[in-house]
Scaffold this motif. Structure first.
Motif, PDB file in Angstrom:
ATOM      1  N   LEU A   3      71.433  22.463  52.646  1.00  0.00           N
ATOM      2  CA  LEU A   3      71.673  21.224  53.388  1.00  0.00           C
ATOM      3  C   LEU A   3      72.097  21.519  54.821  1.00  0.00           C
ATOM      4  N   LEU A   4      72.978  22.515  54.998  1.00  0.00           N
ATOM      5  CA  LEU A   4      73.418  22.869  56.346  1.00  0.00           C
ATOM      6  C   LEU A   4      72.284  23.464  57.167  1.00  0.00           C
ATOM      7  N   THR A   5      71.473  24.287  56.528  1.00  0.00           N
ATOM      8  CA  THR A   5      70.322  24.878  57.229  1.00  0.00           C
ATOM      9  C   THR A   5      69.391  23.789  57.731  1.00  0.00           C
ATOM     10  N   ASN A   6      69.111  22.803  56.871  1.00  0.00           N
ATOM     11  CA  ASN A   6      68.266  21.682  57.283  1.00  0.00           C
ATOM     12  C   ASN A   6      68.900  20.896  58.414  1.00  0.00           C
ATOM     13  N   ASP A  45      56.554  21.441  60.616  1.00  0.00           N
ATOM     14  CA  ASP A  45      57.008  22.761  61.039  1.00  0.00           C
ATOM     15  C   ASP A  45      56.149  23.805  60.324  1.00  0.00           C
ATOM     16  N   GLN A  46      55.380  24.559  61.082  1.00  0.00           N
ATOM     17  CA  GLN A  46      54.465  25.527  60.486  1.00  0.00           C
ATOM     18  C   GLN A  46      55.191  26.627  59.724  1.00  0.00           C
ATOM     19  N   ALA A  47      56.448  26.887  60.105  1.00  0.00           N
ATOM     20  CA  ALA A  47      57.210  27.960  59.448  1.00  0.00           C
ATOM     21  C   ALA A  47      57.922  27.476  58.185  1.00  0.00           C
ATOM     22  N   ALA A  48      57.927  26.163  57.961  1.00  0.00           N
ATOM     23  CA  ALA A  48      58.643  25.618  56.802  1.00  0.00           C
ATOM     24  C   ALA A  48      57.915  25.964  55.509  1.00  0.00           C
ATOM     25  N   THR A  49      58.696  26.264  54.467  1.00  0.00           N
ATOM     26  CA  THR A  49      58.104  26.609  53.168  1.00  0.00           C
ATOM     27  C   THR A  49      58.121  25.431  52.202  1.00  0.00           C
ATOM     28  N   GLY A  50      58.957  24.447  52.474  1.00  0.00           N
ATOM     29  CA  GLY A  50      59.050  23.304  51.580  1.00  0.00           C
ATOM     30  C   GLY A  50      59.741  23.624  50.272  1.00  0.00           C
ATOM     31  N   MET A  51      60.514  24.707  50.246  1.00  0.00           N
ATOM     32  CA  MET A  51      61.164  25.137  49.005  1.00  0.00           C
ATOM     33  C   MET A  51      62.674  24.914  49.011  1.00  0.00           C
ATOM     34  N   GLY A  52      63.277  24.834  50.177  1.00  0.00           N
ATOM     35  CA  GLY A  52      64.739  24.763  50.270  1.00  0.00           C
ATOM     36  C   GLY A  52      65.322  23.567  49.531  1.00  0.00           C
ATOM     37  N   ASP A 105      67.219  35.063  50.823  1.00  0.00           N
ATOM     38  CA  ASP A 105      68.169  34.385  49.944  1.00  0.00           C
ATOM     39  C   ASP A 105      67.484  33.270  49.153  1.00  0.00           C
ATOM     40  N   GLN A 106      66.609  32.533  49.817  1.00  0.00           N
ATOM     41  CA  GLN A 106      65.863  31.459  49.151  1.00  0.00           C
ATOM     42  C   GLN A 106      64.952  32.013  48.062  1.00  0.00           C
ATOM     43  N   GLN A 107      64.283  33.124  48.378  1.00  0.00           N
ATOM     44  CA  GLN A 107      63.400  33.756  47.390  1.00  0.00           C
ATOM     45  C   GLN A 107      64.199  34.277  46.202  1.00  0.00           C
ATOM     46  N   LEU A 108      65.369  34.816  46.470  1.00  0.00           N
ATOM     47  CA  LEU A 108      66.235  35.328  45.413  1.00  0.00           C
ATOM     48  C   LEU A 108      66.627  34.209  44.448  1.00  0.00           C
ATOM     49  N   HIS A 109      67.025  33.074  44.987  1.00  0.00           N
ATOM     50  CA  HIS A 109      67.437  31.957  44.138  1.00  0.00           C
ATOM     51  C   HIS A 109      66.238  31.275  43.476  1.00  0.00           C
ATOM     52  N   GLN A 110      65.083  31.341  44.116  1.00  0.00           N
ATOM     53  CA  GLN A 110      63.884  30.771  43.498  1.00  0.00           C
ATOM     54  C   GLN A 110      63.555  31.495  42.194  1.00  0.00           C
ATOM     55  N   ASP A 141      60.180  17.381  46.624  1.00  0.00           N
ATOM     56  CA  ASP A 141      59.025  17.909  45.900  1.00  0.00           C
ATOM     57  C   ASP A 141      58.768  19.355  46.313  1.00  0.00           C
ATOM     58  N   LYS A 142      58.279  20.127  45.367  1.00  0.00           N
ATOM     59  CA  LYS A 142      58.010  21.541  45.624  1.00  0.00           C
ATOM     60  C   LYS A 142      56.933  21.710  46.688  1.00  0.00           C
ATOM     61  N   GLY A 143      57.260  22.470  47.721  1.00  0.00           N
ATOM     62  CA  GLY A 143      56.287  22.795  48.760  1.00  0.00           C
ATOM     63  C   GLY A 143      56.032  21.694  49.768  1.00  0.00           C
ATOM     64  N   PHE A 144      56.757  20.571  49.675  1.00  0.00           N
ATOM     65  CA  PHE A 144      56.485  19.463  50.599  1.00  0.00           C
ATOM     66  C   PHE A 144      57.114  19.725  51.962  1.00  0.00           C
ATOM     67  N   THR A 145      56.326  19.519  53.006  1.00  0.00           N
ATOM     68  CA  THR A 145      56.828  19.592  54.378  1.00  0.00           C
ATOM     69  C   THR A 145      56.472  18.288  55.081  1.00  0.00           C
ATOM     70  N   SER A 146      57.164  17.997  56.145  1.00  0.00           N
ATOM     71  CA  SER A 146      57.003  16.725  56.833  1.00  0.00           C
ATOM     72  C   SER A 146      55.566  16.500  57.282  1.00  0.00           C
ATOM     73  N   THR A 147      55.117  15.259  57.143  1.00  0.00           N
ATOM     74  CA  THR A 147      53.782  14.902  57.625  1.00  0.00           C
ATOM     75  C   THR A 147      53.820  14.495  59.091  1.00  0.00           C
ATOM     76  N   VAL A 148      55.050  14.288  59.615  1.00  0.00           N
ATOM     77  CA  VAL A 148      55.232  13.941  61.023  1.00  0.00           C
ATOM     78  C   VAL A 148      55.842  15.148  61.723  1.00  0.00           C
ATOM     79  N   ASN A 149      55.177  15.648  62.756  1.00  0.00           N
ATOM     80  CA  ASN A 149      55.629  16.850  63.465  1.00  0.00           C
ATOM     81  C   ASN A 149      55.940  17.984  62.487  1.00  0.00           C
TER      82      ASN A 149
END
Length: 333
Positions: A228-231, A283-290, A161-166, A273-281
């Motif tokens: 937002l709910l997914t996060n 998540d390796q599976a996170a894409t930073g796109m949501g 779904d995320q890829q579709l909307h991207q 920001d595009k592709g940004f994931t947390s610098t603290v803990n």
């Protein structure tokens, strides 16, 4: 432009002044030449030269002034017709380069559109076996395995779904249909889609909607709320997520609050920001796109986004919807 013109023509101006000074100097040292007559000639020559410069300034800078104020939109209609041979060389070069850029832009746009169409087609094709897989999972009797498979199925579904909307976000202006949207059924629909995940984590929702309707695009607003709910579900460490809406100064305000680990203050300005994931803990599976896509969609819908987070105490995302009269320009797109 006058300063640039004078600098460009300084060699000619200096040559003229030098010739006048030389003429006066010769008249001064040669008694046979009347000095007053030479001074008079020099004065007339100087006045004629000033008029000549004024005429040439307007004529020679018209073409370059049009280049100075020309917007880089590959539209050559705003450029004044070249007059001198040098201007014609410049104009011909610009025209050739512009035509090349137009052709390349058209080819690239067609390639991107084809790639987008192929990917969208692939996503829709994948949804068919994904739906069948969900039906098969529903028939599994072992509740533990069923819950695990449902969770993994949901992850795949959300990524698709995320890829579709991207891919659609680049053309969102052509995909908007602003109308009155009832918040309650939209929010409960998104909660239901996350039901298996919430049950696995033992998370419930408290929904209090003082404002029941907003002017927006239902499809894209659903996507924003979904992110937002997914996060909130992903990072929540408590058993409750609070969703509420209020009316403030004629605007609807929607908030989604979780009680998770929160966002580090140094990460807060960059979460959209595009592709940004947390610098603290991280998540390796996170894409930073949501959140990036949610913010872009919200901006297109004139929705202001704010986030407040306290490390260890949770995060609150706030959507501030525009007033009805702010949609005038948007609905004319």
């Amino acid at each position: 432009m006058l300063k640039i013109f004078m600098i460009e023509r300084r060699s000619w101006i200096l040559l003229f002044l030098f010739m006048q000074v030389l003429l006066l100097f010769i008249a001064y040292i040669d008694s046979a030449i009347p000095v007053k007559s030479i001074v008079y000639i020099a004065f007339l020559s100087f006045m004629i030269f000033i008029i000549f410069l004024a005429v040439r300034y307007n004529k020679e800078t018209a073409f370059y002034r049009s280049l100075e104020y020309w917007e880089s939109s590959l539209d050559l209609s705003g450029i004044t017709d070249a007059q001198s041979p040098f201007e014609k060389i410049v104009a011909a070069s610009i025209t050739d380069q512009t035509n090349i850029l137009k052709r390349m832009a058209t080819e690239n746009r067609m390639a991107l559109e084809q790639e987008r169409d192929d990917l969208l087609s692939w996503i829709h094709e994948v949804k068919t076996p994904l739906t069948a897989m969900n039906l098969m999972i529903e028939r599994i009797e072992d509740e533990k395995i069923k819950a695990q498979l449902t969770y993994e199925w949901l992850r795949i579904h959300l990524l698709l779904d995320q890829q579709l909307h991207q891919k659609r976000i680049s053309f969102i202006e052509n995909d908007l249909h602003v109308e009155k949207v009832a918040l309650e059924p939209l929010i409960f629909k998104e909660i239901k889609n996350l039901q298996s995940w919430c049950m696995q984590k033992g998370i419930g929702f408290e929904v209090d909607l003082e404002a029941s309707e907003v002017l927006s695009d239902e499809k894209w607003l659903g996507f924003i709320i979904r992110q937002l709910l997914t996060n909130a579900v992903k990072y929540s460490e408590a058993d409750e997520i609070i969703i509420g809406s209020t009316e403030q100064s004629g605007q609807t305000v929607l908030q989604v609050r979780d009680f998770g680990r929160g966002i580090d203050p140094k990460d807060l300005p960059r979460i959209f920001d595009k592709g940004f994931t947390s610098t603290v803990n991280p998540d390796q599976a996170a894409t930073g796109m949501g959140l990036y896509l949610a913010k872009k969609a919200a901006d297109s819908l004139l929705i202001k986004t704010h986030v407040k987070s306290i490390p260890g105490a949770g995060t609150t995302f706030t959507l501030i919807f525009p007033k009805p009269n702010e949609f005038v320009n948007l609905t004319r797109m």
